[in-house]
Write an enzyme that holds these catalytic residues in place. Structure first.
Site, PDB file in Angstrom:
ATOM      1  N   HIS A 127       0.863  -1.181   0.000  1.00 41.49           N
ATOM      2  CA  HIS A 127       0.000   0.000   0.000  1.00 41.49           C
ATOM      3  C   HIS A 127       0.899   1.231   0.000  1.00 41.49           C
ATOM      4  O   HIS A 127       1.957   1.220   0.648  1.00 41.49           O
ATOM      5  CB  HIS A 127      -0.840   0.078   1.290  1.00 41.49           C
ATOM      6  CG  HIS A 127      -2.115  -0.697   1.285  1.00 41.49           C
ATOM      7  ND1 HIS A 127      -2.598  -1.323   2.413  1.00 41.49           N
ATOM      8  CD2 HIS A 127      -3.034  -0.915   0.307  1.00 41.49           C
ATOM      9  CE1 HIS A 127      -3.755  -1.914   2.124  1.00 41.49           C
ATOM     10  NE2 HIS A 127      -4.041  -1.683   0.868  1.00 41.49           N
ATOM     11  N   CYS A 163      -2.335   2.769   9.167  1.00 39.20           N
ATOM     12  CA  CYS A 163      -3.341   1.798   8.707  1.00 39.20           C
ATOM     13  C   CYS A 163      -4.569   1.789   9.615  1.00 39.20           C
ATOM     14  O   CYS A 163      -5.675   1.513   9.168  1.00 39.20           O
ATOM     15  CB  CYS A 163      -2.776   0.381   8.683  1.00 39.20           C
ATOM     16  SG  CYS A 163      -1.416   0.148   7.566  1.00 39.20           S
TER      17      CYS A 163
HETATM   18  N1  ARG Z   1      -3.423   0.949   5.239  1.00 38.42           N
HETATM   19  C1  ARG Z   1      -2.819  -0.178   5.348  1.00 38.42           C
HETATM   20  N2  ARG Z   1      -1.627  -0.343   4.835  1.00 38.42           N
HETATM   21  N3  ARG Z   1      -3.470  -1.189   5.937  1.00 38.42           N
HETATM   22  C2  ARG Z   1      -2.913  -2.433   6.259  1.00 38.42           C
HETATM   23  C3  ARG Z   1      -3.813  -3.539   5.842  1.00 38.42           C
HETATM   24  C4  ARG Z   1      -3.374  -4.875   6.344  1.00 38.42           C
HETATM   25  C5  ARG Z   1      -4.236  -5.998   5.899  1.00 38.42           C
HETATM   26  N4  ARG Z   1      -3.820  -7.225   6.519  1.00 38.42           N
HETATM   27  C6  ARG Z   1      -4.215  -6.149   4.394  1.00 38.42           C
HETATM   28  O1  ARG Z   1      -3.345  -6.804   3.889  1.00 38.42           O
HETATM   29  O2  ARG Z   1      -5.058  -5.640   3.699  1.00 38.42           O
END
Ligand code: ARG
Length: 265
Positions: free
Chosen positions: A162, A256
């Site tokens: 991300h 996150c």
């Molecule tokens: N904004 C972020 N980077 N969020 C983390 C998300 C973690 C989640 N386990 C996923 O893979 O989607």
């Protein structure tokens, strides 16, 4: 300027599936420890004077704690999320409902996008990540919905799946980032746009040090990112270190867990 954040208590947190390289279901994770660490993050925001609203967690959605992925809110307009993996699918409508029930104009997305995980708003532009989760067509869609120029950036390292794992806004005009998480072309774009950016080391990025939240004065960030903390202090920022090691087992950090509501009701 106090900010308004939306958060989701990790009531049902677990690492049950693997949709990013951080997630190892065989190692497990402690829900109780995640709750404790999350409570401290929430308290840190409140101590800084920020407002925190909560969305009810839903049983069976262990990643719902990562509120950043739930939407992108700019000028009180809500561009909803559409998750790349079915495991998180129901979170999109749940977050959109939260905003709709409170009178925000909401836009149901046509294209896959994971909210503020891949969209980071600055004063004049929105930076947008693609490569792992968010479809580049969603960048165009967000630009139309929000009426703000959207700059596409390509992510190339699966550990930084991300945009918010590789870059964070220091204020409305400048950012900190880990260059190697981006394609060469995108690195060049970032250099051009942000000649004074803070550049993070691999060690800082590998503890999700860039998954941070800045209000322009204070930076709430993972305690382990020591070089980055030093650099930020030299630049005059006040660093608020937090321990989110349990949530990192799912690939998440402070940012996150935090969806910023810009232009709230
Ligand atoms: N904004 C972020 N980077 N969020 C983390 C998300 C973690 C989640 N386990 C996923 O893979 O989607």
């Amino acid at each position: 300027m106090p900010k308004h954040f939306l958060m989701c208590r990790p009531e049902y947190f677990a690492v049950e599936y693997s949709i990013n390289p951080w997630m190892r279901p065989e190692d497990g994770a402690s829900r109780d420890l995640a709750v404790l660490q999350w409570e401290r993050l929430k308290a840190a925001y409140e101590e800084l004077g920020h407002r925190v609203s909560l969305i009810d967690p839903i049983d069976g959605l262990p990643d719902m704690v990562f509120a950043a992925n739930g939407a992108l809110v700019v000028d009180g307009r809500v561009y909803g999320a559409r998750f790349a993996y079915p495991q998180r699918g129901p979170e999109g409508p749940a977050y959109l409902r939260w905003f709709a029930e409170r009178g925000y104009p909401v836009h149901e997305p046509r294209h896959v996008n994971e909210g503020e995980g891949d969209f980071l708003a600055l004063d004049e532009v929105v930076l947008a990540g693609t490569g792992f989760r968010t479809d580049v067509r969603a960048h165009q869609e967000a630009q139309e919905v929000l009426g703000r120029p959207v700059i596409s950036l390509t992510l190339v390292d699966p550990r930084f799946y991300h945009l918010d794992t590789a870059l964070f806004p220091l204020d409305g005009r400048n950012v900190a980032y880990y260059p190697q998480a981006f394609s060469l072309g995108s690195q060049e774009v970032l250099r051009r746009m942000f000649p004074d950016a803070v550049l993070a080391t691999a060690e800082d990025a590998e503890v999700l040090g860039l998954n941070a939240v800045s209000d322009g004065t204070h930076v709430v960030m993972n305690a382990e990112a020591s070089t980055l903390q030093l650099e930020l202090k030299l630049r005059g920022y006040e660093v608020i270190p937090v321990d989110l090691s349990e949530l990192r087992k799912a690939g998440g950090g402070p940012k996150c867990c935090t969806l910023e509501i810009r232009g709230d009701k």
